[in-house]
Design a protein around this motif. Structure first.
Motif, PDB file in Angstrom:
ATOM      1  N   ASN A   1     -13.815  22.714  53.423  1.00  0.00           N
ATOM      2  CA  ASN A   1     -14.343  23.753  52.228  1.00  0.00           C
ATOM      3  C   ASN A   1     -14.236  23.320  51.090  1.00  0.00           C
ATOM      4  O   ASN A   1     -15.112  23.317  50.534  1.00  0.00           O
ATOM      5  CB  ASN A   1     -14.846  25.560  52.858  1.00  0.00           C
ATOM      6  N   ARG A   2     -13.605  22.254  51.157  1.00  0.00           N
ATOM      7  CA  ARG A   2     -13.518  22.039  48.977  1.00  0.00           C
ATOM      8  C   ARG A   2     -13.073  20.415  49.821  1.00  0.00           C
ATOM      9  O   ARG A   2     -11.306  20.470  49.694  1.00  0.00           O
ATOM     10  CB  ARG A   2     -12.092  22.834  48.805  1.00  0.00           C
ATOM     11  N   HIS A   3     -13.853  19.225  49.406  1.00  0.00           N
ATOM     12  CA  HIS A   3     -13.156  18.147  49.293  1.00  0.00           C
ATOM     13  C   HIS A   3     -13.913  17.313  48.479  1.00  0.00           C
ATOM     14  O   HIS A   3     -14.977  17.753  47.819  1.00  0.00           O
ATOM     15  CB  HIS A   3     -14.024  18.039  50.852  1.00  0.00           C
ATOM     16  N   SER A   4     -13.724  15.491  48.764  1.00  0.00           N
ATOM     17  CA  SER A   4     -13.923  14.714  47.323  1.00  0.00           C
ATOM     18  C   SER A   4     -15.680  13.953  48.617  1.00  0.00           C
ATOM     19  O   SER A   4     -15.740  12.984  47.485  1.00  0.00           O
ATOM     20  CB  SER A   4     -13.084  14.357  47.315  1.00  0.00           C
ATOM     21  N   SER A   5     -15.873  14.508  49.479  1.00  0.00           N
ATOM     22  CA  SER A   5     -16.723  13.922  50.017  1.00  0.00           C
ATOM     23  C   SER A   5     -18.547  14.391  49.987  1.00  0.00           C
ATOM     24  O   SER A   5     -18.455  15.408  49.482  1.00  0.00           O
ATOM     25  CB  SER A   5     -16.498  13.387  51.538  1.00  0.00           C
ATOM     26  N   ARG A   6     -19.332  13.427  50.031  1.00  0.00           N
ATOM     27  CA  ARG A   6     -20.679  14.061  50.311  1.00  0.00           C
ATOM     28  C   ARG A   6     -20.486  14.930  51.399  1.00  0.00           C
ATOM     29  O   ARG A   6     -19.504  14.934  52.928  1.00  0.00           O
ATOM     30  CB  ARG A   6     -21.890  13.211  50.583  1.00  0.00           C
ATOM     31  N   ASP A   7     -21.349  16.111  51.206  1.00  0.00           N
ATOM     32  CA  ASP A   7     -21.325  17.001  53.097  1.00  0.00           C
ATOM     33  C   ASP A   7     -21.350  16.671  54.204  1.00  0.00           C
ATOM     34  O   ASP A   7     -20.685  17.122  55.164  1.00  0.00           O
ATOM     35  CB  ASP A   7     -21.837  18.643  52.132  1.00  0.00           C
ATOM     36  N   GLU A   8     -22.271  15.734  53.955  1.00  0.00           N
ATOM     37  CA  GLU A   8     -22.617  14.890  55.126  1.00  0.00           C
ATOM     38  C   GLU A   8     -21.630  14.006  55.589  1.00  0.00           C
ATOM     39  O   GLU A   8     -22.627  13.358  56.813  1.00  0.00           O
ATOM     40  CB  GLU A   8     -24.476  14.747  55.800  1.00  0.00           C
ATOM     41  N   GLU A   9     -20.860  13.551  55.150  1.00  0.00           N
ATOM     42  CA  GLU A   9     -20.351  12.174  55.161  1.00  0.00           C
ATOM     43  C   GLU A   9     -18.518  13.363  56.083  1.00  0.00           C
ATOM     44  O   GLU A   9     -18.158  13.594  55.918  1.00  0.00           O
ATOM     45  CB  GLU A   9     -20.075  11.683  54.552  1.00  0.00           C
ATOM     46  N   ASN A  10     -17.971  11.798  56.916  1.00  0.00           N
ATOM     47  CA  ASN A  10     -16.904  12.063  57.172  1.00  0.00           C
ATOM     48  C   ASN A  10     -16.361  13.183  57.865  1.00  0.00           C
ATOM     49  O   ASN A  10     -15.469  14.133  57.058  1.00  0.00           O
ATOM     50  CB  ASN A  10     -15.848  11.950  55.464  1.00  0.00           C
ATOM     51  N   ASN A  11     -17.323  13.233  58.999  1.00  0.00           N
ATOM     52  CA  ASN A  11     -17.229  14.916  59.711  1.00  0.00           C
ATOM     53  C   ASN A  11     -16.782  14.373  60.528  1.00  0.00           C
ATOM     54  O   ASN A  11     -16.714  15.157  61.968  1.00  0.00           O
ATOM     55  CB  ASN A  11     -18.919  15.183  59.767  1.00  0.00           C
TER      56      ASN A  11
ATOM     57  N   PRO B   1      -4.166  15.037  43.763  1.00  0.00           N
ATOM     58  CA  PRO B   1      -4.378  16.177  43.700  1.00  0.00           C
ATOM     59  C   PRO B   1      -5.445  16.637  42.315  1.00  0.00           C
ATOM     60  O   PRO B   1      -5.467  18.469  41.687  1.00  0.00           O
ATOM     61  CB  PRO B   1      -3.318  15.749  42.377  1.00  0.00           C
ATOM     62  N   THR B   2      -6.096  15.917  41.863  1.00  0.00           N
ATOM     63  CA  THR B   2      -7.590  16.181  40.852  1.00  0.00           C
ATOM     64  C   THR B   2      -8.839  16.210  41.609  1.00  0.00           C
ATOM     65  O   THR B   2      -9.718  15.212  41.352  1.00  0.00           O
ATOM     66  CB  THR B   2      -7.088  15.213  39.896  1.00  0.00           C
ATOM     67  N   GLY B   3      -9.234  17.206  41.953  1.00  0.00           N
ATOM     68  CA  GLY B   3     -10.663  17.583  42.260  1.00  0.00           C
ATOM     69  C   GLY B   3     -11.180  18.682  41.059  1.00  0.00           C
ATOM     70  O   GLY B   3     -10.262  19.244  40.535  1.00  0.00           O
ATOM     71  N   MET B   4     -12.878  18.476  41.224  1.00  0.00           N
ATOM     72  CA  MET B   4     -12.959  19.265  40.134  1.00  0.00           C
ATOM     73  C   MET B   4     -13.232  20.948  40.727  1.00  0.00           C
ATOM     74  O   MET B   4     -13.342  20.879  41.574  1.00  0.00           O
ATOM     75  CB  MET B   4     -14.643  18.865  39.361  1.00  0.00           C
ATOM     76  N   VAL B   5     -13.126  21.247  39.269  1.00  0.00           N
ATOM     77  CA  VAL B   5     -12.971  22.564  39.899  1.00  0.00           C
ATOM     78  C   VAL B   5     -14.703  23.531  39.915  1.00  0.00           C
ATOM     79  O   VAL B   5     -15.186  23.584  38.504  1.00  0.00           O
ATOM     80  CB  VAL B   5     -12.032  23.838  38.825  1.00  0.00           C
TER      81      VAL B   5
ATOM     82  N   TYR C   1     -17.152  24.199  36.893  1.00  0.00           N
ATOM     83  CA  TYR C   1     -18.289  23.122  36.662  1.00  0.00           C
ATOM     84  C   TYR C   1     -19.573  23.052  37.214  1.00  0.00           C
ATOM     85  O   TYR C   1     -20.728  22.503  37.090  1.00  0.00           O
ATOM     86  CB  TYR C   1     -18.055  21.456  36.792  1.00  0.00           C
ATOM     87  N   GLY C   2     -19.631  23.847  38.274  1.00  0.00           N
ATOM     88  CA  GLY C   2     -20.702  24.370  39.147  1.00  0.00           C
ATOM     89  C   GLY C   2     -20.186  23.985  40.357  1.00  0.00           C
ATOM     90  O   GLY C   2     -19.612  23.388  40.824  1.00  0.00           O
ATOM     91  N   GLU C   3     -20.947  24.855  42.016  1.00  0.00           N
ATOM     92  CA  GLU C   3     -21.290  24.795  43.301  1.00  0.00           C
ATOM     93  C   GLU C   3     -20.933  22.840  43.207  1.00  0.00           C
ATOM     94  O   GLU C   3     -20.572  22.166  44.543  1.00  0.00           O
ATOM     95  CB  GLU C   3     -21.686  24.989  43.662  1.00  0.00           C
ATOM     96  N   ASP C   4     -22.057  22.661  43.210  1.00  0.00           N
ATOM     97  CA  ASP C   4     -22.068  21.067  43.220  1.00  0.00           C
ATOM     98  C   ASP C   4     -21.049  20.450  42.761  1.00  0.00           C
ATOM     99  O   ASP C   4     -20.934  18.639  44.005  1.00  0.00           O
ATOM    100  CB  ASP C   4     -23.326  20.740  42.496  1.00  0.00           C
ATOM    101  N   TRP C   5     -20.181  20.411  42.172  1.00  0.00           N
ATOM    102  CA  TRP C   5     -19.325  19.713  41.677  1.00  0.00           C
ATOM    103  C   TRP C   5     -17.496  20.110  42.160  1.00  0.00           C
ATOM    104  O   TRP C   5     -17.010  19.034  42.004  1.00  0.00           O
ATOM    105  CB  TRP C   5     -19.131  19.390  40.129  1.00  0.00           C
TER     106      TRP C   5
END
Length: 607
Positions: A227-237, A261-265, A269-273
Motif C-alpha cells: 500500500n506504500r510504494h514508489s511505483s505508479r499504482d497500475e504498474e509493477n503489479n 529508506p526514503t519515500g515521501m510522507v 505532502y498529500g496522498e498522491d505523493w
C-alpha cells in the motif's frame, strides 16, 4: 510519436471468432517472430539486440511508448569506469553486489552484469545519452549506498528517463515496431513450449491474439502490491512473474522485497505523493538523516557508512526510530541536504529541487520528510542469464521480472545496469533461436481454444456486478502485505497474512467492474489476479525462510543462518503453489578474491 504497425513479418487480421468456447468473440490476430512484452529499458534493449541481428520483434507496452517505469529510476546506473576512482574494476562491482545480496545472488548473473556494464555505458554514451561529465570530460560518477567506490553514472537525478529516451531513439532508428497500451493477460503454453499470448487493447477494448514461438517477458516487478510504494499504482503489479508461473516457469526468492529508506510522507505532502521516491542520489551527494530530535541517528546504527549503508540497514534504522517515538508528527524522519551549496543542489538534484519547491519546501534551506517505501522486488522468474531462458521453450524473461542478480537486497544503481547488460545478451541469444523452422503463426491444436476461453473470461470479468471493487481489494491486499510481510516479519504474522489472503481471494467472487474494458477499473481487476498469485508466493517464501537475510527480516529469527544460503523456488503444482530450495553456486576466483579483500565505502570521504 506515431506508433508503427508490424510490417510484412507481422501481418494482422481481425479474423478471430470463438466457436465452441461460448458466444462468438471477435479478436485481432497478430503473428510475429518475437513478441517483447514490456517497453521499458529491458524490453527496449532486447529489441535493439534482435534488430541488430536481423530479427524484427514487436514490442508492446501498457503505457504510451517512452512512458515506462524506467523513467522513475532517478539516481544513476552502475559501471566500474573508474572516472574518479581508477582502482575500481568489475570484480569489485561484483563483490559489492554479492555482499549487498548476502551471497544468495546467482554469481553468473552478477558477474555478467558487472563485466559488461562499462561497455553498455560507453554504448549509451555513443547513442547520445547526456551523462553528467567531470571537468576533464569523463562520465561523472557518484557514491551510492554500500558501494566501495564512486561507480554510479548519472544524468542529474533523471537518469532513467534519459536512458529510456536514448534507447527509444535507438529503437526507432532501427525501425522496430511497437504497440502502445496493450495488456497481456495470458501466455499460450502447454508447460513445455510457448505458442503466443492473449490480451487486449486498453484504448479500444479489442481482444488480441499474438502468435509467436518466442516471447520475452520484460514486464517489471511487483513492489506496487504494497500500500506504500514508489511505483505508479497500475504498474509493477506482478503480471510478468505471474504470467511466467502460469506458463510453467519457476519463480525464485519472492520473499525478498526492497524497502527503500526514503519515500515521501503522504501525511506531509498529500496522498498522491505518499511513498514516492526521494532518490538515493540525495544521500549520495551528502544528504543526512535526522530524527525529530535533530539527532543524526545513523551515527548509532552505522558509524562508518552512515546514510550510505545498505538500503535494508537504513530502512530498518528509520523504522526503529519511528517505533521508538523519534519520528515526526507526520510519521517520518528528516532528510537534509541544505548544508550543500545552493547551486550544487540545483545542478546535481534538479528534479528533487523542483518537486519540493512545487510543494512549498526549498531543499536548499529545509529538510524533506521521508519514511521507507516498497521499491523493488528482488524475486522473480528463474532464468539462465546468458540466454534469458526460463525452462519453457520459447519463453524468456529479463529485467525486474526476473530473480538472480540482486539476491537478498539490491545494490542501488544496479537495476538500470541489469536491464541493459542482461537485455543485450538476451536479445543476441533470442535472435539465434529464430529460424525458418518456426511455425509462421499457425497455432497447434488446443492453443487457439485456450485463447478464446481467455477472451470469454475477460468478457465475463467486464460484466462483473458484485459489491467489491478491484480498487478496494487491491488496497486491502496492500495493507495486508505491509502488515504481514513488511520490513519486520514473524512466522505468526506471515501465517496470519496467508489466512487473510485466502479470505481476500474469496471476496473477488463478488467483484464489481465499473466500466468497460477501456476503464481503469477493468485494468485493476485484471491486475488483481496477478497480484494475488505473487502475494501468495511472497508470503509462502517469507514463512519458509526462517532466518533474517537482507531485505527479509524475521524478528523471531533475527540472525543469518548459513544453512539458508539457498534460493527458494516456487512452481505451480496440481493443487497450488509448491516450494523447493536450491543451493547457490560460488563466484569465480577473481570475484572471490575481491570479496576476500573486503573493499568498503568510507562515508566520511564525502565530508
Amino acid at each position: 510519436m506515431t506508433p508503427q504497425k508490424p510490417s510484412a513479418d507481422g501481418e494482422q487480421a481481425a479474423d478471430g471468432r470463438a466457436s465452441d468456447a461460448g458466444p462468438a468473440v471477435d479478436y485481432e490476430t497478430v503473428s510475429v517472430p518475437v513478441l517483447v512484452v514490456g517497453a521499458g529499458a529491458a524490453g527496449a534493449r532486447v529489441a535493439i539486440g534482435l534488430a541488430e541481428n536481423g530479427v524484427e520483434p514487436l514490442v508492446i507496452g501498457k503505457r504510451d511508448h517512452g512512458d515506462a517505469h524506467t523513467t522513475w529510476a532517478a539516481g544513476g546506473i552502475n559501471a566500474s569506469l573508474g572516472s574518479l576512482d581508477p582502482e575500481d574494476d568489475w570484480t569489485i562491482h561484483a563483490a559489492d553486489t554479492l555482499d549487498e545480496g548476502h551471497f544468495i545472488n546467482d554469481p553468473k548473473a552478477v558477474e555478467l552484469t558487472a563485466k559488461h556494464m562499462p561497455d553498455r555505458i560507453r554504448e549509451l554514451d555513443d547513442w547520445g545519452m547526456p551523462f553528467d561529465r567531470t571537468e576533464d570530460g569523463k562520465i561523472n560518477q557518484r557514491y551510492f549506498g554500500a558501494q566501495s567506490f564512486r561507480r554510479t553514472c548519472f544524468v542529474g537525478d533523471r537518469t532513467g528517463e534519459a536512458m529510456l529516451d536514448t534507447l527509444v531513439d535507438k529503437a526507432q532508428s532501427l525501425g522496430i515496431p511497437y504497440r502502445d497500451n496493450v495488456m497481456i493477460t495470458r501466455l499460450l503454453s502447454d508447460g513445455d513450449q510457448v505458442y503466443g499470448a492473449a490480451g487486449y487493447d486498453m484504448e479500444s477494448g479489442e481482444f488480441i491474439l499474438f502468435e509467436s514461438d518466442h516471447i520475452v517477458l520484460a514486464a517489471g516487478g511487483s513492489s506496487a502490491l504494497y500500500n506504500r510504494h514508489s511505483s505508479r499504482d497500475e504498474e509493477n503489479n506482478g503480471d510478468g512473474p505471474a504470467l511466467a508461473l502460469e506458463a510453467g516457469a519457476s519463480l525464485m526468492d519472492m520473499e525478498f522485497v526492497q524497502f527503500h529508506p526514503t519515500g515521501m510522507v503522504g501525511d506531509r505532502y498529500g496522498e498522491d505523493w505518499d511513498g514516492r521516491l526521494v532518490t538515493e542520489a540525495v544521500r549520495g551527494e551528502g544528504g543526512r538523516l535526522l530524527n525529530a530530535d535533530g539527532e543524526r541517528f545513523m551515527e548509532e546504527y552505522s558509524p562508518d557508512q552512515m546514510e550510505l549503508d545498505a538500503r535494508d540497514v537504513v530502512a530498518r534504522a528509520i523504522a526503529q526510530e519511528l517505533r521508538e517515538g523519534r519520528g515526526t508528527e507526520n510519521g517520518g524522519v528528516y532528510l537534509d541536504i541544505s548544508h550543500r551549496e545552493d547551486e550544487y543542489i540545483k545542478s546535481r538534484l534538479p528534479r528533487m529541487y523542483e518537486r519540493f519547491m512545487d510543494l512549498g519546501v526549498d531543499i536548499t534551506e529545509k529538510p524533506m520528510e521521508v519514511a521507507p517505501t516498497a521499491h523493488y522486488s528482488m524475486g522473480g522468474v528463474d532464468i539462465d542469464f546468458e540466454s534469458g531462458e526460463t525452462g519453457v521453450g520459447g519463453l524468456y524473461a529479463v529485467g525486474e521480472t526476473v530473480a538472480g542478480v540482486h539476491g537478498a537486497n539490491r545494490l542501488g544503481g544496479n537495476s538500470l545496469a541489469e536491464t541493459v547488460a542482461i537485455g543485450a545478451l538476451v536479445g543476441d541469444h533470442v535472435a539465434t533461436q529464430v529460424t525458418g523452422d518456426d511455425r509462421n503463426g499457425a497455432l497447434p491444436d488446443g492453443q487457439r481454444a485456450i485463447a478464446e476461453r481467455e477472451f470469454q473470461s475477460l468478457r465475463e470479468l467486464e460484466a462483473s456486478d458484485g459489491d467489491e471493487t478491484p480498487e478496494q481489494l487491491l488496497a486491502d491486499l496492500g495493507d495486508l502485505l505491509w502488515e504481514h510481510a513488511g520490513i519486520l516479519r514473524t512466522d505468526e504474522s506471515v501465517s496470519a497474512g496467508l489466512e487473510k489472503l485466502r479470505n481476500l481471494r474469496e471476496r473477488t467472487g463478488n467483484m464489481h467492474v465499473d466500466g468497460d474494458r477501456t476503464s481503469l477499473s477493468f485494468e485493476l481487476a485484471v491486475d488483481l489476479s496477478f497480484s494475488l498469485t505473487v502475494a501468495e508466493a511472497l508470503l509462502l517464501g517469507a514463512r519458509k525462510r526462517d532466518e533474517s537475510r537482507g531485505a527479509h527480516y524475521r524478528t523471531d529469527a533475527p540472525d543469518v543462518d548459513p544453512d539458508w544460503r539457498r534460493n527458494i523456488l516456487v512452481d505451480q503444482g496440481d493443487t497450488g503453489l509448491e516450494l523447493t530450495t536450491r543451493g547457490v553456486a560460488e563466484p569465480s576466483d577473481a570475484v572471490s578474491e575481491a570479496v576476500d579483500v573486503g573493499y568498503e565505502l568510507d562515508y566520511h570521504h564525502l565530508e
